[in-house]
Design a protein around this motif. Sequence first.
Motif, PDB file in Angstrom:
ATOM      1  N   ARG A 193       4.758  15.849  -2.743  1.00 47.03           N
ATOM      2  CA  ARG A 193       4.393  15.441  -4.103  1.00 47.03           C
ATOM      3  C   ARG A 193       4.673  13.957  -4.321  1.00 47.03           C
ATOM      4  O   ARG A 193       3.882  13.236  -4.927  1.00 47.03           O
ATOM      5  CB  ARG A 193       5.177  16.294  -5.091  1.00 47.03           C
ATOM      6  N   ALA A 194       5.821  13.493  -3.820  1.00 45.99           N
ATOM      7  CA  ALA A 194       6.187  12.093  -4.001  1.00 45.99           C
ATOM      8  C   ALA A 194       5.261  11.165  -3.209  1.00 45.99           C
ATOM      9  O   ALA A 194       4.943  10.064  -3.664  1.00 45.99           O
ATOM     10  CB  ALA A 194       7.638  11.882  -3.567  1.00 45.99           C
ATOM     11  N   LEU A 195       4.828  11.602  -2.035  1.00 42.77           N
ATOM     12  CA  LEU A 195       3.923  10.784  -1.226  1.00 42.77           C
ATOM     13  C   LEU A 195       2.518  10.733  -1.802  1.00 42.77           C
ATOM     14  O   LEU A 195       1.885   9.676  -1.828  1.00 42.77           O
ATOM     15  CB  LEU A 195       3.854  11.335   0.207  1.00 42.77           C
ATOM     16  N   TYR A 196       2.018  11.888  -2.269  1.00 43.07           N
ATOM     17  CA  TYR A 196       0.591  11.998  -2.570  1.00 43.07           C
ATOM     18  C   TYR A 196       0.259  12.220  -4.038  1.00 43.07           C
ATOM     19  O   TYR A 196      -0.916  12.188  -4.407  1.00 43.07           O
ATOM     20  CB  TYR A 196      -0.016  13.127  -1.722  1.00 43.07           C
ATOM     21  N   GLN A 230       4.439   4.081  -4.511  1.00 43.14           N
ATOM     22  CA  GLN A 230       5.441   3.031  -4.676  1.00 43.14           C
ATOM     23  C   GLN A 230       6.792   3.564  -4.206  1.00 43.14           C
ATOM     24  O   GLN A 230       7.109   4.735  -4.403  1.00 43.14           O
ATOM     25  CB  GLN A 230       5.520   2.592  -6.142  1.00 43.14           C
ATOM     26  N   ALA A 231       7.569   2.681  -3.604  1.00 39.24           N
ATOM     27  CA  ALA A 231       8.878   3.098  -3.095  1.00 39.24           C
ATOM     28  C   ALA A 231       9.712   3.726  -4.205  1.00 39.24           C
ATOM     29  O   ALA A 231       9.739   3.228  -5.335  1.00 39.24           O
ATOM     30  CB  ALA A 231       9.615   1.899  -2.508  1.00 39.24           C
ATOM     31  N   SER A 238       5.875   0.223   5.695  1.00 37.38           N
ATOM     32  CA  SER A 238       6.264  -0.764   4.693  1.00 37.38           C
ATOM     33  C   SER A 238       7.295  -0.181   3.749  1.00 37.38           C
ATOM     34  O   SER A 238       7.104   0.919   3.206  1.00 37.38           O
ATOM     35  CB  SER A 238       5.038  -1.221   3.893  1.00 37.38           C
ATOM     36  N   ALA A 239       8.372  -0.915   3.528  1.00 37.97           N
ATOM     37  CA  ALA A 239       9.402  -0.477   2.579  1.00 37.97           C
ATOM     38  C   ALA A 239       8.839  -0.359   1.165  1.00 37.97           C
ATOM     39  O   ALA A 239       9.382   0.379   0.337  1.00 37.97           O
ATOM     40  CB  ALA A 239      10.574  -1.452   2.605  1.00 37.97           C
ATOM     41  N   GLU A 240       7.741  -1.058   0.865  1.00 42.05           N
ATOM     42  CA  GLU A 240       7.130  -0.995  -0.465  1.00 42.05           C
ATOM     43  C   GLU A 240       6.589   0.394  -0.784  1.00 42.05           C
ATOM     44  O   GLU A 240       6.447   0.753  -1.957  1.00 42.05           O
ATOM     45  CB  GLU A 240       6.000  -2.013  -0.579  1.00 42.05           C
ATOM     46  N   HIS A 241       6.263   1.159   0.258  1.00 41.71           N
ATOM     47  CA  HIS A 241       5.647   2.477   0.057  1.00 41.71           C
ATOM     48  C   HIS A 241       6.540   3.619   0.539  1.00 41.71           C
ATOM     49  O   HIS A 241       6.110   4.775   0.523  1.00 41.71           O
ATOM     50  CB  HIS A 241       4.311   2.540   0.790  1.00 41.71           C
TER      51      HIS A 241
END
Length: 446
Positions: A184-187, A262-263, A434-437
């Motif tokens: 859920r957090a990823l997509y 977003q991270a 990427s740490a941003e994602h």
Amino acid sequence: MRPLNAPLQVIAMTFPFRGALLCALALLSFARPAFAGVDIQHWVAANGARVYFVESHVLPILDVQVDFDAGAARDPAGMSGLASMTQELLDSGAGGLDEDALAEKFSDLGARLSGVVDNDRAGLSLRTLASTREREGALALLRTVLTQPEFPATALDREKARAIAALREADTKPDQIGGKAFARALYGDHPYGRSPSVESVSAITRDDLLAHYRRHYVASRAVVSIVGDVTREQAEAIALQLAGDLPSGEPLAPIPPVTMPQARTERIAHPANQSHIFVGEPVTRRGDPDFFPLQVGNYILGGGGFVSRLTKEVREKRGYAYSVYSYFNSQREPGPFLIGLQTQRAQAADALKVVEDTLARFIAEGPTDAELKAARRNLVDGYSLRLDSNRKLLESLSTIGFYGLPLDWLGKFPERVEAVTAAQVKDAFRRRLSAEHRVKVIVAGD
């Protein structure tokens, strides 16, 4: 039968064997044919089905799989679990035979019927002896199940009750809670981020099953994979037999593109003694040009078991976890890169910092020459295990067919692994992670 409780599902069901054919087929399944090379033949049948065939007369066995663009990503919003339930109930009654009669007929032939459902595809596979009586009888039954399913209401009610019970149990387990939350957090609201719930499964009706089946189980989107003791002429007839009575089907809209997250860090309260930690981001599609550098690099980072960097840093040096791992899961749209571990609650923060530091250092520095050499050797040496049975070859063949990978994918795997350089690994990890994602989910963390 199959719980609808995993965000990324690959689930199989089998019918039992019986009698003398059981012994023959079971013993043959342990034999390991040597594949010096894999000659994949491909054609498009007259009904539009894409066919992939490997002829092998080493064992008198035939393996067949039929896949459709009918996975969980095709579930309508609010109806998560529909694709899995549809596939689950294909063999619950078909062509005037109830599920007990179907199971008995498969068993009498010594044949095994299995199902598969994941985010992208759904279908059935068959293993049977290649002798004429057994082969023709098993293929006729598979055709009946694929083309004439009945979805009886009693079976639907039973499987919904089982699925709901499994979901309620899964919602108490930290690993299951974390897996769903991670997806859920990823997509977000993308189909890859949805998971079946008690509410979504409860709402499924027989009409929903029929609509999903009629829309997605069609000849134009069928991929028929065949491995075993038949000729090209027989394989052509098998492909037409299995999908010949299916409608051609209407075009489907593509799966929506994935929006990079977003991270963020999500903490979920739970009374478990151990924290369950998930770290990752969406990265790779099937056929990704960075596949080989990422796979070689991941073996070094966390996919190589006791020889991986994460294991050395997290387990061996500090004793934070018994097991820590990482992997890339390629899908039609970018699938997740995941680092996972369990650790004592009091040391969760320290363990997570070691994971993050190890990943950051690997991205910045890449692998050493010794690590690269060992990773390439182990991946190539283990390659033959991918092809040491008809069944494993079928799994690879169906993946090649469904995702349209090059026909030389298996044959050139070793040389493509051997060609990976340290610079390519470093470059691929630097560009793709990427740490941003990067998303972190911690269940039962203090």
